[in-house]
Design an enzyme around this catalytic site. Structure first.
Site, mmCIF file in Angstrom:
data_model
loop_
_atom_site.group_PDB
_atom_site.id
_atom_site.type_symbol
_atom_site.label_atom_id
_atom_site.label_comp_id
_atom_site.label_asym_id
_atom_site.label_seq_id
_atom_site.Cartn_x
_atom_site.Cartn_y
_atom_site.Cartn_z
ATOM 1 C CG HIS A 287 -1.976 -0.973 1.095
ATOM 2 N ND1 HIS A 287 -3.336 -0.442 0.407
ATOM 3 C CD2 HIS A 287 -2.218 -2.152 1.340
ATOM 4 C CE1 HIS A 287 -4.027 -1.516 0.628
ATOM 5 N NE2 HIS A 287 -3.598 -2.456 1.203
ATOM 6 C CE LYS A 478 -6.245 14.184 -0.307
ATOM 7 N NZ LYS A 478 -6.139 13.067 -0.961
ATOM 8 N NE ARG A 479 -4.623 10.637 9.931
ATOM 9 C CZ ARG A 479 -4.374 9.605 10.504
ATOM 10 N NH1 ARG A 479 -5.203 8.480 10.793
ATOM 11 N NH2 ARG A 479 -3.372 9.844 11.584
ATOM 12 C CE LYS A 484 -2.671 11.035 2.584
ATOM 13 N NZ LYS A 484 -3.618 10.417 1.774
ATOM 14 C CB THR A 586 -9.896 5.418 -1.991
ATOM 15 O OG1 THR A 586 -9.801 5.648 -0.562
ATOM 16 C CG2 THR A 586 -9.389 3.934 -2.205
ATOM 17 C CE LYS A 590 -13.594 7.083 0.224
ATOM 18 N NZ LYS A 590 -13.027 7.383 1.343
#
Ligand SMILES: *Cc1c(COP(=O)(O)O)cnc(C)c1O
Length: 764
Positions: A287, A478-479, A484, A586, A590
């Site tokens: 992952h 998101k985290r 990110k 993911t 969405k």
């Protein structure tokens, strides 16, 4: 998992009946739904992926169990106080959990510590401490197929004689108090996302879930006609045909030496047979390729907690290295690189290497990620066994992420193309027929508008803040993680602010920028990023010259139930990780399914979203993986961008001078130092392209009809990202199981209807 009530009603086809019944009672079902606590038993995308997979497996009629830990405290609740993240314990079981059923009849012992004794009949693990694993079952209903699978979560219980046998005799009170030590194993979820923290309690958790689950699986196998006692040996030959175990990252990697231990020490199988069955049983999903996330457990710790497993891991490694030596004689560096044991510094076990060697299939979670896994990170392994390496692009369940969270859009789609798309999301391409249908365009934008109004109501209640519903809802949830790049988003916000201030009369496409997510409590930089965003919000939101043109909201306590509210209300989805760092994502899927447009880098599943919808229908910007690699070779120099780009310089100077933290000008020093001198994720390098791309976003948003046409094209192209498609690929390429197309009659139909099942069942 999030909440269960509405998902259960939808999958059972009872939602309308329940809504109506509750309404007849003079009650509001949404109020009831809001009372349910989220089951927050994972960190970010990895745990939610498992939840989507459970829904898809039940919906496809695959007999599957989800195994995990029943944490007494799930992911912490996040409060924002004075702009900082503060953590609170998630006591989600306080008022009981109506969805679970304890199964004490299936309770199992799990052993820790002790030593290995060599006996005439082979090694024995003795003098261990025992903890009991109590299973709690939660039903996982498929969508409208009268099928229910099981999620089985283990809770740690001290045995009744815990600490009362040996040296503690006589101290009864202390012994009872010490039962907590054993039961602490399932007390709390470690809150790191994409970060390895080598704590002993965490290692205990990882072995606990694996040891209990494997005993459960073997007991079930033995109770079947394939593993019955008369034919134990031939029975285990059929084990991999009847059992497939998918390792969700390396967290359950100890399952490999544990299954070997059971076969060798308990079932007395010879090594080669045990190893063949083990490899055929396990498959491993990688992952992440971030080095700080890869699990590397110290040998000393494993030796203390699981001495027999360490021996088995050493034996696996010896045989593995012997094979490499035979293939590449004299290549010692290759042996060092491929060893399960890292010898530089303190000795560690590389759990990814253990998983690759002990599995028959290894997969990444998006095309680009699987290529990096195969050709870069684990290239030595794919050189030997190229066919082992696969891709399984992630997906999301359309039941929760469309029917449940966005009933308006789901109904509108059903009006156009019927209801079958819910079980076959690729049918969404039929919407392409309506891209130029003015009424459909109007209806799609109306659903978005209504979703935004509903979310505004929620925010106004929660944050006492008025929002502009005609502004673009620009969302990054998101985290919080450097890779990110929430910081890139923040630099853009400040750039927009400066532009408004410099040119207050110039037309500006209004935006509401919403950022949300939890930072791991020990992640200093991530917490500072939250403080920067909230500080920028304080300045921007209270500047009368800005007014309703620009607002910045920090969305507190982002979790599944909040995702269900914000995603359907989003216009612009931010997916801006440095190329090569986000394995799949993911959240991106969405948003796409719910009618948001994506601004994103060519990273993770964004690449395939662009492939499906056409690159011209996403806002793609910035460095590609190759550009990042080239920059790494040449060296990344942040100062160069700072001096070349005046708007970037202004933004950084403001942060550095305390413009957003007047009472503490030095507050963001660590953050600015990072951006200049050790930014592994190259925020400045993508700044210019990002800001320019955002201008294209605003230009399109000014033309609502054109915007909505692109939205429709994106929804029509999102069918690939159903987790039903992902699970069909796992079933075919890795597990070797066929999705059942049996029509199982509802329980209240006459038994004759069941006759159909018999031949198919017998075949299975
Ligand atoms: C989907 C989801 C994630 C994963 O989001 P990414 O953008 O892919 O990191 C994280 N948290 C929650 C609550 C989610 O629903």
């Amino acid at each position: 998992m999030g909440r269960t009530l509405q998902n259960t009603m939808i999958n059972l086809g009872l939602q309308n009946a329940c809504d109506e019944a509750i309404y007849q009672l003079g009650l509001d079902i949404e109020e009831l739904e809001e009372m349910e606590e989220d089951a927050g038993l994972g960190n970010g995308g990895l745990g939610r992926l498992a939840a989507c997979f459970l829904d898809s497996m039940a919906t496809l009629g695959l007999a599957a169990y989800g195994y995990g830990i029943r944490y007494e405290y799930g992911i912490f609740n996040q409060k924002i106080k004075d702009g900082w993240q503060v953590e609170e314990a998630d006591d989600w079981l306080r008022h009981g959990n109506p969805w679970e059923k304890a199964r004490p009849e299936y309770m199992l012992p799990v052993h820790f510590y002790g030593r290995v004794e060599n006996t005439k009949t082979g090694p024995r693990w003795v003098d261990t401490q025992v903890v009991l694993a109590m299973p709690y079952d939660t039903p996982v209903p498929g969508y409208m197929n009268n099928t229910v699978n099981t999620m089985r979560l283990w809770s740690a219980r001290a045995p009744n004689d815990f600490n009362l046998r040996d040296f503690n005799v006589g101290d009864y009170i202390q012994a009872v108090l010490d039962r907590n030590l054993a039961e602490n194993i399932s007390r709390v979820l470690y809150p790191n996302d994409n970060f390895f923290e080598g704590k002993e309690l965490r290692l205990k958790q990882e072995y606990f879930v694996v040891a209990a689950s494997l005993q459960d699986i073997i007991r079930r196998f033995k109770a079947s006609k394939f593993g019955c006692r008369d034919s134990v040996r031939t029975g285990f030959d059929s084990f991999p045909e009847k059992v497939a175990i998918q390792l969700n990252d390396t967290h359950p990697a100890l399952g490999i030496p544990e299954l070997m231990r059971i076969f060798l020490d308990i079932e007395k199988l010879p090594w080669d047979k045990a190893w063949e069955i083990t490899k055929k049983t396990f498959a491993y999903t990688n992952h992440t390729v971030l080095p700080e996330a890869l699990e590397r457990w110290p040998v000393d710790l494993v030796e203390k907690l699981l001495p027999r497993h360490l021996q088995i891991i050493y034996e696996i490694n010896q045989r593995h290295l012997d094979k490499i030596s035979a293939l590449y004689p004299g290549d010692v560096d290759r042996l060092r690189r491929m060893s399960l044991i890292e010898e530089d510094g303190i000795k560690r076990i590389n759990m990814a290497h253990l998983c690759i060697v002990g599995s028959h299939a290894v997969n990444g979670v998006a095309k680009i990620h699987s290529e990096i896994v195969k050709n870069q990170v684990f290239k030595d392994f794919s050189d030997i066994e190229p066919a082992k390496f696969q891709n399984k692009t992630n997906g999301i369940t359309p039941r929760r992420w469309l029917l449940l969270c966005n009933p308006g859009l789901a109904e509108l789609i059903a009006e156009k193309i019927g209801e079958d798309y819910v079980k076959d999301l690729s049918q969404l391409t039929k919407l392409n027929k309506f891209v130029n249908d003015d009424i459909f365009i109007r209806d799609v934008s109306k659903v978005k508008e209504e979703n935004k109004l509903k979310f505004i109501q929620y925010l106004e209640k929660e944050y006492k803040m008025r929002l502009n519903p005609s502004s673009m809802f620009d969302v990054q949830v998101k985290r919080i993680h450097e890779y990110k790049r929430q910081l890139l988003n923040c630099l853009h916000i400040i750039t927009m602010y400066n532009r408004i201030k410099a040119n207050p009369t110039k037309e500006f496409v209004p935006r509401t920028v919403i950022i949300g997510g939890k930072a791991a409590p020990g992640y200093h930089m991530a917490k500072l990023i939250i403080k920067l965003i909230t500080s920028v919000g304080d300045i921007v939101n209270n500047d009368p010259m800005v007014g309703s043109k620009l607002k910045v909201i920090y969305l507190e306590n982002y979790r599944v139930s909040l995702a269900e509210k914000v995603i359907p209300a989003t216009d612009l989805s931010e997916q801006i990780s440095t190329a090569g760092t986000e394995a799949s994502g993911t959240g991106n899927m969405k948003f796409m399914l719910n009618g948001a447009l994506t601004i994103g880098t060519m990273d993770g599943a964004n690449v395939e979203m662009a492939e499906e919808a056409g690159e011209e229908n996403l806002f793609i910007f910035g460095m590609r993986v190759d550009d990042v690699a080239e920059m790494d070779k040449k060296g990344y120099n942040a100062q160069e961008y700072y001096h070349r780009l005046p708007e970037l310089k202004q933004v950084i100077d403001q942060i550095q001078s305390g413009f957003f933290s007047p009472s503490k000008p030095e507050l963001f020093k660590d953050l600015v130092d990072m951006l200049f001198y050790h930014d592994r994720f190259k925020v400045f390098a993508d700044y210019e392209a990002y800001v320019k791309c955002q201008e294209r976003v605003s230009a399109l948003y000014k033309k609502p009809k054109e915007w909505t046409k692109v939205v429709i094209k994106n929804i029509a192209a999102s069918g690939k990202f159903s987790s039903d498609r992902t699970i069909k690929e796992y079933a075919k390429d890795i597990w070797g199981v066929e999705p059942s197309d049996l029509k199982i009659p509802p329980p209240n139909e006459p038994r004759e209807a069941m006759e159909d099942l018999k031949p198919a069942n017998a075949k299975a």
